[in-house]
Design a protein around this motif. Structure first.
Motif, PDB file in Angstrom:
ATOM      1  N   LEU A  28      27.393  -5.340   5.033  1.00  0.00           N
ATOM      2  CA  LEU A  28      27.797  -3.942   5.172  1.00  0.00           C
ATOM      3  C   LEU A  28      27.098  -3.054   4.146  1.00  0.00           C
ATOM      4  O   LEU A  28      26.670  -1.938   4.473  1.00  0.00           O
ATOM      5  N   ILE A  29      26.960  -3.522   2.919  1.00  0.00           N
ATOM      6  CA  ILE A  29      26.253  -2.741   1.900  1.00  0.00           C
ATOM      7  C   ILE A  29      24.792  -2.548   2.289  1.00  0.00           C
ATOM      8  O   ILE A  29      24.237  -1.447   2.155  1.00  0.00           O
ATOM      9  N   LEU A  30      24.159  -3.598   2.799  1.00  0.00           N
ATOM     10  CA  LEU A  30      22.768  -3.474   3.244  1.00  0.00           C
ATOM     11  C   LEU A  30      22.624  -2.482   4.390  1.00  0.00           C
ATOM     12  O   LEU A  30      21.675  -1.697   4.428  1.00  0.00           O
ATOM     13  N   VAL A  31      23.556  -2.502   5.322  1.00  0.00           N
ATOM     14  CA  VAL A  31      23.515  -1.557   6.448  1.00  0.00           C
ATOM     15  C   VAL A  31      23.619  -0.128   5.939  1.00  0.00           C
ATOM     16  O   VAL A  31      22.875   0.757   6.381  1.00  0.00           O
ATOM     17  N   VAL A  32      24.511   0.118   4.997  1.00  0.00           N
ATOM     18  CA  VAL A  32      24.663   1.469   4.443  1.00  0.00           C
ATOM     19  C   VAL A  32      23.395   1.884   3.704  1.00  0.00           C
ATOM     20  O   VAL A  32      22.912   3.016   3.873  1.00  0.00           O
ATOM     21  N   LEU A  33      22.824   0.999   2.900  1.00  0.00           N
ATOM     22  CA  LEU A  33      21.601   1.331   2.172  1.00  0.00           C
ATOM     23  C   LEU A  33      20.434   1.618   3.108  1.00  0.00           C
ATOM     24  O   LEU A  33      19.682   2.568   2.897  1.00  0.00           O
ATOM     25  N   ILE A  34      20.291   0.808   4.135  1.00  0.00           N
ATOM     26  CA  ILE A  34      19.212   1.037   5.105  1.00  0.00           C
ATOM     27  C   ILE A  34      19.425   2.360   5.814  1.00  0.00           C
ATOM     28  O   ILE A  34      18.473   3.123   6.049  1.00  0.00           O
ATOM     29  N   GLY A  35      20.662   2.681   6.159  1.00  0.00           N
ATOM     30  CA  GLY A  35      20.960   3.967   6.788  1.00  0.00           C
ATOM     31  C   GLY A  35      20.602   5.134   5.887  1.00  0.00           C
ATOM     32  O   GLY A  35      20.032   6.134   6.341  1.00  0.00           O
ATOM     33  N   LEU A  36      20.908   5.024   4.594  1.00  0.00           N
ATOM     34  CA  LEU A  36      20.567   6.090   3.654  1.00  0.00           C
ATOM     35  C   LEU A  36      19.055   6.262   3.525  1.00  0.00           C
ATOM     36  O   LEU A  36      18.552   7.385   3.455  1.00  0.00           O
ATOM     37  N   VAL A  37      18.336   5.144   3.500  1.00  0.00           N
ATOM     38  CA  VAL A  37      16.881   5.222   3.422  1.00  0.00           C
ATOM     39  C   VAL A  37      16.315   5.905   4.662  1.00  0.00           C
ATOM     40  O   VAL A  37      15.411   6.739   4.568  1.00  0.00           O
ATOM     41  N   ILE A  38      16.859   5.592   5.821  1.00  0.00           N
ATOM     42  CA  ILE A  38      16.374   6.214   7.056  1.00  0.00           C
ATOM     43  C   ILE A  38      16.669   7.715   7.051  1.00  0.00           C
ATOM     44  O   ILE A  38      15.819   8.531   7.416  1.00  0.00           O
ATOM     45  N   VAL A  39      17.860   8.097   6.611  1.00  0.00           N
ATOM     46  CA  VAL A  39      18.241   9.507   6.610  1.00  0.00           C
ATOM     47  C   VAL A  39      17.392  10.302   5.613  1.00  0.00           C
ATOM     48  O   VAL A  39      16.937  11.404   5.915  1.00  0.00           O
ATOM     49  N   PHE A  40      17.153   9.738   4.428  1.00  0.00           N
ATOM     50  CA  PHE A  40      16.443  10.468   3.379  1.00  0.00           C
ATOM     51  C   PHE A  40      14.993   9.996   3.223  1.00  0.00           C
ATOM     52  O   PHE A  40      14.411  10.112   2.138  1.00  0.00           O
ATOM     53  N   LYS A  41      14.393   9.524   4.290  1.00  0.00           N
ATOM     54  CA  LYS A  41      13.048   8.974   4.235  1.00  0.00           C
ATOM     55  C   LYS A  41      12.032   9.991   3.722  1.00  0.00           C
ATOM     56  O   LYS A  41      11.223   9.692   2.849  1.00  0.00           O
ATOM     57  N   LYS A  42      12.070  11.193   4.236  1.00  0.00           N
ATOM     58  CA  LYS A  42      11.095  12.219   3.843  1.00  0.00           C
ATOM     59  C   LYS A  42      11.249  12.580   2.374  1.00  0.00           C
ATOM     60  O   LYS A  42      10.255  12.668   1.639  1.00  0.00           O
TER      61      LYS A  42
END
Length: 63
Positions: A28-42
């Protein structure tokens, strides 16, 4: 009767076992971190570009 006690004991031990809980938390922590990276990629990409530009300019002063 003994079989019933043994079965109850095994069932209780199974319910108290928490080995899989740590794995689920990590996933679950990895899923949240990956989601944050995708959202703030730019924003992350821009920040890293600025950091590497500063590193390159500082290293040119040394050489």
């Amino acid at each position: 009767m003994e079989i019933m006690r043994e079965t109850c004991h095994e069932m209780k031990a199974f319910l108290e076992e928490e080995d899989g809980v740590g794995v689920i938390e990590v996933v679950l922590i990895l899923v949240v971190l990956i989601g944050l990276v995708i959202v703030f990629k730019k924003q992350i990409n821009d920040l890293l570009t600025k950091i590497f530009k500063q590193i390159n300019s500082a290293s040119e002063e040394v050489y």
